[in-house]
Design a protein around this motif. Structure first.
Motif, short mmCIF file in Angstrom:
data_model
loop_
_atom_site.label_atom_id
_atom_site.label_comp_id
_atom_site.label_asym_id
_atom_site.label_seq_id
_atom_site.Cartn_x
_atom_site.Cartn_y
_atom_site.Cartn_z
N HIS A 77 -4.23 10.81 2.93
CA HIS A 77 -3.31 9.72 2.45
C HIS A 77 -2.77 8.95 3.74
O HIS A 77 -2.80 7.88 3.98
CB HIS A 77 -2.48 9.90 1.46
N MET A 78 -1.94 9.85 4.61
CA MET A 78 -1.31 9.36 5.68
C MET A 78 -2.31 8.75 6.91
O MET A 78 -1.96 7.53 7.35
CB MET A 78 -0.44 10.43 6.32
N VAL A 91 3.47 -1.06 3.84
CA VAL A 91 2.90 0.06 3.82
C VAL A 91 4.16 0.99 3.36
O VAL A 91 4.85 1.34 4.37
CB VAL A 91 2.13 0.67 4.95
N PHE A 145 5.31 4.71 3.26
CA PHE A 145 4.91 6.25 3.40
C PHE A 145 5.95 6.97 2.67
O PHE A 145 6.92 7.44 3.04
CB PHE A 145 4.76 6.26 4.93
N LEU A 172 0.76 -1.08 0.06
CA LEU A 172 0.00 -0.05 -0.15
C LEU A 172 1.05 1.16 0.05
O LEU A 172 1.86 1.27 0.81
CB LEU A 172 -0.93 0.14 1.38
N ARG A 173 0.73 2.05 -1.02
CA ARG A 173 1.40 3.21 -1.08
C ARG A 173 0.71 4.62 -0.74
O ARG A 173 -0.31 4.73 -1.42
CB ARG A 173 2.22 3.52 -2.54
N VAL A 174 1.08 5.43 0.26
CA VAL A 174 0.48 6.65 0.39
C VAL A 174 1.74 7.76 0.56
O VAL A 174 2.70 7.42 0.85
CB VAL A 174 -0.15 6.73 1.76
N LEU A 230 -2.97 -0.05 8.41
CA LEU A 230 -2.07 -0.94 8.94
C LEU A 230 -2.51 -1.33 10.22
O LEU A 230 -2.29 -2.31 10.81
CB LEU A 230 -0.88 0.14 9.31
N HIS A 262 -2.64 14.88 0.97
CA HIS A 262 -1.73 13.80 1.64
C HIS A 262 -1.75 13.58 3.27
O HIS A 262 -1.48 12.53 3.64
CB HIS A 262 -0.22 14.29 1.25
N TRP A 295 -5.12 7.26 6.38
CA TRP A 295 -5.52 6.10 5.73
C TRP A 295 -4.40 5.17 5.79
O TRP A 295 -4.53 3.96 6.28
CB TRP A 295 -5.51 6.20 4.10
N GLY A 296 -3.20 5.47 5.62
CA GLY A 296 -2.18 4.32 5.68
C GLY A 296 -2.01 3.89 7.10
O GLY A 296 -1.85 2.50 7.32
#
Length: 446
Positions: A146-147, A168, A170, A106-108, A154, A143, A149-150
């Motif tokens: 997004h963070m 993940v 970050f 998963l990329r954020v 997790l 963003h 969400w990450g």
């Protein structure tokens, strides 16, 4: 004990929003992420140079790092973490190892923008007290969402009975196209069966989910410095080599680069400066440019033409041009197999009332480095969009999000990861179904 992230999505997002940091300066941000990740409890946590090879970074600033480090120090960032991030090596990778099962990435992204956030009292971050506290810098692209969400994903997977490996990313420096490449070249991107990347908004409303983007533009940032010779503009202009004149010729001719019959291309000179005074022939000029293409090959065509145009313009005026490709990213399309799976999952998420299987992106993203790495290794990747009502466009002083989309994003991502676990291996479409137009590596001649 720390309150679960799931119970503080809004407060966590707002905390990130108050402290935006631009590319390769995300010191406070990374330290906060590490604090939250350690609270979750993961099997491996790599920070900065342990997460990637610093030599693979792009668009790294030559200076201006120390004030951001000092600000992070003043905010109580762990000194050992700051030492590890020396030189702007920000960002982190968190790994859960949960036995046999698929390996899912998963990329954020984590960086902010050089934009001064609005002080208008009708702007919700002002009204609610979470406007950016750093002058001239803002989370104007989501963003901060997004963070959040990450971290929430997790935490949710860590507390579940998930079987497999979750990685993940970050990722720092998305806005400059500088962080995707090192993350993609790292060992953490090796062996991934699936990769999920995600963005909030992008003109899609709250309650809408795009299961996968198509046709992201390949992109490069190009800096051009023209060196000439100064002279007195009145007494002896003939003795100078006019860098400003060369710059003007370069700009005009750049916009005249022929478009290509194979597909769409773009070129832009977004910043230009030259000269010192009205009576001095300018000896130096600087431009910040970009080239884009519908495929990686078309971007390369435009980039080569842009480089040649700038060097020729400089030479025509007796100057010299130094052309540097600061960063670039390829085109990579979402895989239809994952688009179908995400569509199915999103359709069952509370609050999501419209699911679009695929949509053209029309912009650029360096998550494509990770997507390309996974796809080349035989895995599947998708870049999804979770809609949010935003009052103004991304990259504007009044950008904001509808915080209902925070839970939507978590639910779609967690649901997708669990479905990938249950259905692994997801059958792949026949490679022969691809059309030549989809092949971003195809040769494009001039």
């Amino acid at each position: 004990m720390t309150e679960p992230i799931q119970d503080r999505l809004v407060s966590l997002r707002r905390s990130f929003h108050r402290h935006p940091e631009p590319a390769w300066r995300e010191f406070t941000t990374t330290a906060r992420l590490v604090e939250e990740i350690r609270g979750i409890g993961v099997d491996e946590l790599a920070v900065g140079p342990d997460a990637y090879d610093p030599a693979d970074r792009m668009a790294v600033p030559d200076a201006d790092l120390e004030p951001w480090i000092e600000r992070a120090r003043e905010r109580g960032a762990d000194e050992s973490l700051l030492e590890r991030m020396t030189g702007g090596n920000t960002g982190a990778v968190a790994i859960l190892e949960r036995g046999d099962g698929p390996s899912i990435g998963l990329r954020v992204d984590i960086d902010g923008l050089f934009i001064e956030e609005s002080t208008d009292p009708d702007h919700d971050p002002v009204d609610e007290g979470f406007r950016s506290e750093i002058d001239g810098t803002m989370h104007a692209c989501g963003h901060d969402v997004h963070m959040t969400w990450g971290l929430a994903v997790l935490e949710s997977i860590a507390e579940s009975d998930f079987a497999g490996r979750l990685v993940v990313f970050f990722q720092p420096a998305e806005e400059t196209g500088g962080g995707g490449c090192p993350m993609a070249r790292s060992d953490f991107a090796s062996g991934l069966d699936y990769l999920l990347a995600v963005h909030v908004g992008l003109d899609h409303p709250t309650g809408e989910v795009i299961a996968g983007i198509e046709k992201p533009l390949a992109m490069c940032h190009v800096d051009v410095t023209i060196e000439g010779t100064s002279a007195h503009a009145g007494k002896a202009p003939n003795e100078g080599a006019n860098a400003m004149h060369a710059m003007g010729s370069g700009i005009v001719n750049a916009y005249g680069i022929p478009r290509h019959s194979d597909g769409m291309t773009r070129v832009n000179v977004g910043r230009a400066e030259a000269g010192t005074a009205s009576n001095v022939i300018a000896e130096r000029a600087h431009m910040e440019c970009e080239a884009r293409g519908e495929t990686t090959a078309l971007m390369e065509y435009t980039k080569r033409r842009l480089e040649r145009t700038m060097r020729s313009a400089a030479k025509m005026h007796g100057c010299r041009a130094d052309v540097e490709v600061v960063s670039e990213s390829p085109r990579a399309d979402s895989d239809p197999e994952l688009q179908a799976l995400v569509s199915e999952v999103a359709g069952g998420v509370a609050g999501v009332d419209r699911v679009v299987p695929a949509a053209d992106f029309g912009a650029s993203e360096d998550a494509t480095f990770l997507m390309e790495r996974v796809q080349e290794d035989g895995g599947l990747a998708t870049y999804m969009i979770v809609g949010t009502d935003h009052p103004t466009s991304h990259h504007t002083p009044t950008f904001d999000v509808d915080e209902r989309s925070l839970q939507h994003g978590v639910d779609v991502l967690v649901g997708t990861i669990r479905e990938l676990e249950a259905r692994h291996p997801v059958p792949q479409a026949d490679a022969g179904d691809a059309t030549p137009a989809d092949d971003a590596s195809a040769e494009v001649g001039e």
